[in-house]
Design a protein around this motif. Sequence first.
Motif, mmCIF file in Angstrom:
data_model
loop_
_atom_site.group_PDB
_atom_site.id
_atom_site.type_symbol
_atom_site.label_atom_id
_atom_site.label_comp_id
_atom_site.label_asym_id
_atom_site.label_seq_id
_atom_site.Cartn_x
_atom_site.Cartn_y
_atom_site.Cartn_z
ATOM 1 N N ASN A 139 -13.466 -12.825 -0.328
ATOM 2 C CA ASN A 139 -13.008 -12.212 -1.660
ATOM 3 C C ASN A 139 -12.255 -10.956 -1.906
ATOM 4 O O ASN A 139 -11.293 -10.857 -2.362
ATOM 5 C CB ASN A 139 -14.183 -12.127 -2.697
ATOM 6 N N VAL A 140 -12.773 -10.080 -1.053
ATOM 7 C CA VAL A 140 -12.021 -8.631 -1.147
ATOM 8 C C VAL A 140 -10.687 -8.759 -0.135
ATOM 9 O O VAL A 140 -9.912 -7.844 -0.776
ATOM 10 C CB VAL A 140 -12.985 -7.687 -0.392
ATOM 11 N N CYS A 141 -10.741 -9.433 0.707
ATOM 12 C CA CYS A 141 -9.499 -9.667 1.710
ATOM 13 C C CYS A 141 -8.474 -10.307 0.652
ATOM 14 O O CYS A 141 -7.244 -9.902 0.700
ATOM 15 C CB CYS A 141 -9.861 -10.374 2.995
ATOM 16 N N ALA A 142 -8.834 -11.316 0.075
ATOM 17 C CA ALA A 142 -8.009 -12.152 -0.629
ATOM 18 C C ALA A 142 -7.585 -11.167 -1.769
ATOM 19 O O ALA A 142 -6.402 -11.260 -2.104
ATOM 20 C CB ALA A 142 -8.528 -13.426 -1.510
ATOM 21 N N THR A 143 -8.196 -10.452 -2.345
ATOM 22 C CA THR A 143 -7.867 -9.712 -3.360
ATOM 23 C C THR A 143 -6.975 -8.349 -3.131
ATOM 24 O O THR A 143 -5.966 -8.290 -3.720
ATOM 25 C CB THR A 143 -9.147 -8.647 -3.949
ATOM 26 N N SER A 144 -7.205 -7.934 -1.868
ATOM 27 C CA SER A 144 -5.932 -6.831 -1.103
ATOM 28 C C SER A 144 -4.718 -7.647 -1.159
ATOM 29 O O SER A 144 -3.964 -6.641 -1.450
ATOM 30 C CB SER A 144 -6.554 -6.456 -0.149
ATOM 31 N N VAL A 145 -4.827 -8.564 -0.587
ATOM 32 C CA VAL A 145 -3.359 -9.530 -0.526
ATOM 33 C C VAL A 145 -2.763 -9.588 -1.889
ATOM 34 O O VAL A 145 -1.591 -9.297 -2.253
ATOM 35 C CB VAL A 145 -3.672 -10.793 0.300
ATOM 36 N N ARG A 146 -3.529 -10.084 -2.808
ATOM 37 C CA ARG A 146 -2.914 -10.130 -4.343
ATOM 38 C C ARG A 146 -2.650 -8.915 -4.949
ATOM 39 O O ARG A 146 -1.226 -8.782 -5.340
ATOM 40 C CB ARG A 146 -4.015 -10.808 -5.210
ATOM 41 N N LYS A 147 -3.197 -7.844 -4.617
ATOM 42 C CA LYS A 147 -2.912 -6.675 -5.190
ATOM 43 C C LYS A 147 -1.564 -5.703 -4.673
ATOM 44 O O LYS A 147 -0.884 -5.569 -5.443
ATOM 45 C CB LYS A 147 -4.116 -5.780 -5.318
ATOM 46 N N PHE A 148 -1.514 -5.937 -3.565
ATOM 47 C CA PHE A 148 -0.294 -5.495 -2.868
ATOM 48 C C PHE A 148 0.823 -6.395 -3.140
ATOM 49 O O PHE A 148 1.803 -5.868 -3.236
ATOM 50 C CB PHE A 148 -0.689 -5.470 -1.142
ATOM 51 N N ASN A 149 0.756 -7.747 -3.295
ATOM 52 C CA ASN A 149 1.667 -8.628 -3.630
ATOM 53 C C ASN A 149 2.284 -8.084 -5.071
ATOM 54 O O ASN A 149 3.249 -8.134 -5.220
ATOM 55 C CB ASN A 149 1.455 -10.078 -3.730
ATOM 56 N N GLU A 150 1.325 -7.769 -5.769
ATOM 57 C CA GLU A 150 1.515 -7.455 -7.339
ATOM 58 C C GLU A 150 2.148 -6.070 -7.217
ATOM 59 O O GLU A 150 3.354 -5.935 -7.948
ATOM 60 C CB GLU A 150 0.477 -7.336 -8.051
ATOM 61 N N LYS A 151 1.675 -5.081 -6.513
ATOM 62 C CA LYS A 151 2.291 -3.810 -6.523
ATOM 63 C C LYS A 151 3.720 -3.464 -5.544
ATOM 64 O O LYS A 151 4.288 -2.699 -5.804
ATOM 65 C CB LYS A 151 1.003 -2.600 -5.964
ATOM 66 N N ALA A 152 3.867 -4.361 -4.962
ATOM 67 C CA ALA A 152 4.981 -4.253 -3.925
ATOM 68 C C ALA A 152 6.014 -4.844 -4.939
ATOM 69 O O ALA A 152 7.339 -4.290 -4.486
ATOM 70 C CB ALA A 152 4.844 -5.093 -2.876
ATOM 71 N N THR A 153 5.841 -5.372 -5.967
ATOM 72 C CA THR A 153 7.201 -5.891 -6.831
ATOM 73 C C THR A 153 7.796 -4.497 -7.336
ATOM 74 O O THR A 153 7.322 -3.790 -7.660
ATOM 75 C CB THR A 153 6.634 -6.640 -8.018
ATOM 76 N N GLY A 154 9.015 -4.636 -7.062
ATOM 77 C CA GLY A 154 9.823 -3.447 -7.448
ATOM 78 C C GLY A 154 10.073 -2.241 -6.606
ATOM 79 O O GLY A 154 10.631 -1.245 -6.773
ATOM 80 N N LEU A 155 9.426 -2.274 -5.439
ATOM 81 C CA LEU A 155 9.401 -1.403 -4.353
ATOM 82 C C LEU A 155 10.639 -1.308 -3.286
ATOM 83 O O LEU A 155 10.752 -2.335 -3.010
ATOM 84 C CB LEU A 155 8.062 -1.151 -3.463
ATOM 85 N N ASP A 156 11.423 -0.641 -3.659
ATOM 86 C CA ASP A 156 12.825 -0.720 -2.837
ATOM 87 C C ASP A 156 12.466 -0.461 -1.271
ATOM 88 O O ASP A 156 11.758 0.168 -0.844
ATOM 89 C CB ASP A 156 13.810 0.453 -3.205
ATOM 90 N N ASN A 157 13.362 -1.555 -0.600
ATOM 91 C CA ASN A 157 13.213 -1.361 0.892
ATOM 92 C C ASN A 157 11.811 -1.151 1.447
ATOM 93 O O ASN A 157 11.677 -0.382 2.339
ATOM 94 C CB ASN A 157 13.963 -0.374 1.384
ATOM 95 N N THR A 158 10.815 -2.129 0.886
ATOM 96 C CA THR A 158 9.564 -2.118 1.530
ATOM 97 C C THR A 158 9.303 -3.388 1.700
ATOM 98 O O THR A 158 9.254 -4.336 0.924
ATOM 99 C CB THR A 158 8.678 -1.613 0.230
ATOM 100 N N LYS A 159 8.360 -3.646 2.702
ATOM 101 C CA LYS A 159 7.754 -4.830 3.189
ATOM 102 C C LYS A 159 6.346 -4.720 3.487
ATOM 103 O O LYS A 159 5.863 -3.672 3.839
ATOM 104 C CB LYS A 159 8.589 -5.410 4.497
#
Length: 166
Positions: free
Chosen positions: A58-78
Amino acid sequence: MAHIKLGGKDIETIGSLPQVGDSAPDFELTSEDLSAKKLSDYKGSRVVMNIFPSIDTNVCATSVRKFNEKATGLDNTKVLCISKDLPFAHKRFVSEEELRNVNNLSDFRTGEFGKKYGVEMTTGALKGLLSRAVVVVDEKGKVIHSQLVPEIGEEPDYLSALKTLL
């Protein structure tokens, strides 16, 4: 070696995370299509490494989801989500979740990443897997954020990691 906890029990890792100001070590990981990926493949981009034991918790899956969400709109970031899960598990997860802003990579072939980044657990029930950590690297390959999460069952500090990119 670093000391962390799993369910309150002490666990040791093989080493220590790279620290702010260090050059991030290059690595070779396996992507979902089974091709090799290196940190140097992302040169010129900012990189968030979300490191965790298993995508099927659960916690690992949550971290992937949250970073996916928060990465939207970050310029030049992988965002690289890294574990020892097989690439097939990573692919299944991102497909089911319809995630588009993360790159899932596996350390299952060599275990080199876990050793270079000091995150492979050497004791405890999850011995051999990667501990939970976040490392952020700038365009020049310098570490600008480093967090080893002290308790495996806790989420990383997303805000602190992402603030270094604003």
